[in-house]
Design an enzyme around this catalytic site. Structure first.
Site, PDB file in Angstrom:
ATOM      1  N   CYS A  25      -5.018 -10.046  -1.703  1.00 51.51           N
ATOM      2  CA  CYS A  25      -4.883  -8.985  -0.700  1.00 51.51           C
ATOM      3  C   CYS A  25      -5.597  -9.296   0.617  1.00 51.51           C
ATOM      4  O   CYS A  25      -5.716  -8.409   1.468  1.00 51.51           O
ATOM      5  CB  CYS A  25      -5.405  -7.663  -1.268  1.00 51.51           C
ATOM      6  SG  CYS A  25      -4.318  -6.942  -2.525  1.00 51.51           S
ATOM      7  N   ASP A  40      -5.017  -0.859   4.956  1.00 51.34           N
ATOM      8  CA  ASP A  40      -4.744   0.472   5.479  1.00 51.34           C
ATOM      9  C   ASP A  40      -4.853   1.546   4.406  1.00 51.34           C
ATOM     10  O   ASP A  40      -5.118   2.708   4.708  1.00 51.34           O
ATOM     11  CB  ASP A  40      -3.340   0.493   6.097  1.00 51.34           C
ATOM     12  CG  ASP A  40      -3.063   1.781   6.844  1.00 51.34           C
ATOM     13  OD1 ASP A  40      -4.000   2.318   7.468  1.00 51.34           O
ATOM     14  OD2 ASP A  40      -1.918   2.255   6.814  1.00 51.34           O
ATOM     15  N   CYS A  51       5.582   0.313 -12.349  1.00 55.55           N
ATOM     16  CA  CYS A  51       5.989  -0.776 -13.229  1.00 55.55           C
ATOM     17  C   CYS A  51       7.350  -0.549 -13.895  1.00 55.55           C
ATOM     18  O   CYS A  51       8.207  -1.447 -13.865  1.00 55.55           O
ATOM     19  CB  CYS A  51       4.914  -1.017 -14.287  1.00 55.55           C
ATOM     20  SG  CYS A  51       5.307  -2.385 -15.403  1.00 55.55           S
TER      21      CYS A  51
END
Length: 370
Positions: free
Chosen positions: A255, A271, A340
């Site tokens: 990330c 964010d 998922c």
């Protein structure tokens, strides 16, 4: 230093709309105007231009960034021209609700080649259900006025649709509406918000299976139009298949993709995680080398691979890597992504055709090289 981009929030969470599902709604401060001042903007542009980047990418978001008015973006361009290294490539982008874009503003964006992302959830009866003004009035017609100005000046833009509990059951309707408007660049992102317990979804969140059904419905429509329509999520999968890396952070292994800069210069890793415990510092007192090597930043990025044990045996793991950390229920316990079931459903349906398409792209590239 690894290349990075900036997501800048010049007005923080402040916005002229009050969209019911907005995760920043509780952060709007009615008594205080959160605005990036000239000193902070100058420091931001100067410091970023001191780093070495293949492309300097500055994206403005909110809240609503166009609340800042045209003078703010005029100052931005002047500072970029002042501080940019010789030969630098600069990409400016704005994610906006589109309701405040005037003719003059559109002309400026066209002149300096800004890329705009316009938020629109579908036709008026869908869009206006959640996306209302501060006076609780519909906003769709205001977006259309903004688009008229952008079209007049030939500004490049795409439409970003937040897929929620309402429009997720109507993928063909949403896609056809945008297509008939002439939109050829689309983004679809899932609305996933949890109650304070971090597990129970808010009522406007897209149902997990509904996310898969929406993607399948759009995919089947898109596949026949694929030579003229770009959908970011599908493009990212193809990029992964052809070049080995996705183009969206939710599909990546780490990330550490960009930095969020708040109106006061505070820096965060994402964010969706503008929280005090993840604050990396401030551009007025720190520098980008410090931020990119910060332990908190590195740990946040690496947490992407701390997915559920259930993920390890999933045939689609290489595409989602556990999905966006924001979507993981029970995140602190390495939970499974809320989405998922829908992602599995979509990948099972679409990957055979996407793989065939990727092979075709590879063959065409090879033939061009030869």
């Amino acid at each position: 230093m690894k290349p990075f981009s900036l997501l800048i929030k010049p007005a923080s969470a402040d916005c002229n709309l009050r969209c019911e599902y907005c995760f920043y709604l509780d952060h709007i401060c009615e008594s205080q105007k959160t605005r990036m001042d000239d000193k902070t903007l100058d420091k931001l542009v100067f410091s970023y231009m001191q780093t070495s980047q293949p492309q300097y990418s500055l994206a403005f978001q909110g809240g609503e960034p166009t609340i800042m008015g045209l003078p703010f973006f005029e100052k931005l361009i002047k500072l970029e021209q002042k501080y940019a290294p010789k030969g630098a490539v600069i990409a400016n982008a704005i994610q906006t609700n589109g309701t405040l874009i005037t003719d003059e503003m559109a002309a400026f964006f066209a002149q300096y080649q800004f890329l705009l992302g316009i938020s629109m959830d579908g036709p008026p009866e869908i869009h206006d259900h959640y996306r209302k003004t501060a006076a609780k009035k519909p906003s769709h017609h205001l977006v259309m006025k903004g688009l008229e100005n952008l079209n007049k000046h030939k500004v490049e833009y795409n439409i970003l649709t937040l897929v929620n509990d309402l429009n997720s059951s109507q993928p063909q309707l949403v896609y056809d509406y945008l297509f008939d408007m002439g939109i050829r660049f689309m983004q679809f992102i899932p609305c996933v918000e949890f109650k304070p317990d971090g597990v129970t979804p808010e009522p406007w969140s897209v149902p997990p299976e509904g996310w898969g059904d929406f993607l399948i419905g759009v995919f089947d429509r898109w596949f026949k139009d694929r030579h003229e329509v770009s959908i970011r999520f599908f493009d990212s999968i193809l990029n992964k298949m052809v070049f080995g890396n996705p183009t969206t952070c939710d599909m990546d292994k780490n990330c550490c993709q960009y930095f969020v800069v708040e109106y006061d210069g505070s820096v965060y890793p994402c964010d969706f995680f503008v929280t005090e415990d993840l604050k990396l510092g401030n551009i007025h007192t720190g520098n980008w080398k410090q931020f990119i090597t910060d332990k908190t930043y590195r740990e946040f990025g690496n947490a992407k691979l701390k997915f559920s044990d259930e993920c390890t045996s999933c045939p689609w793991l290489s595409f989602c890597h556990g999905d966006c950390q924001k979507n993981r229920t029970g995140l602190k316990n390495d939970g499974l992504s809320y989405l998922c079931p829908g992602l599995k459903k979509f990948y099972s349906h679409a990957l055979p055709r996407l793989r065939s398409l990727a092979d075709q792209i590879k063959l065409e590239r090879s033939q061009r090289r030869n």
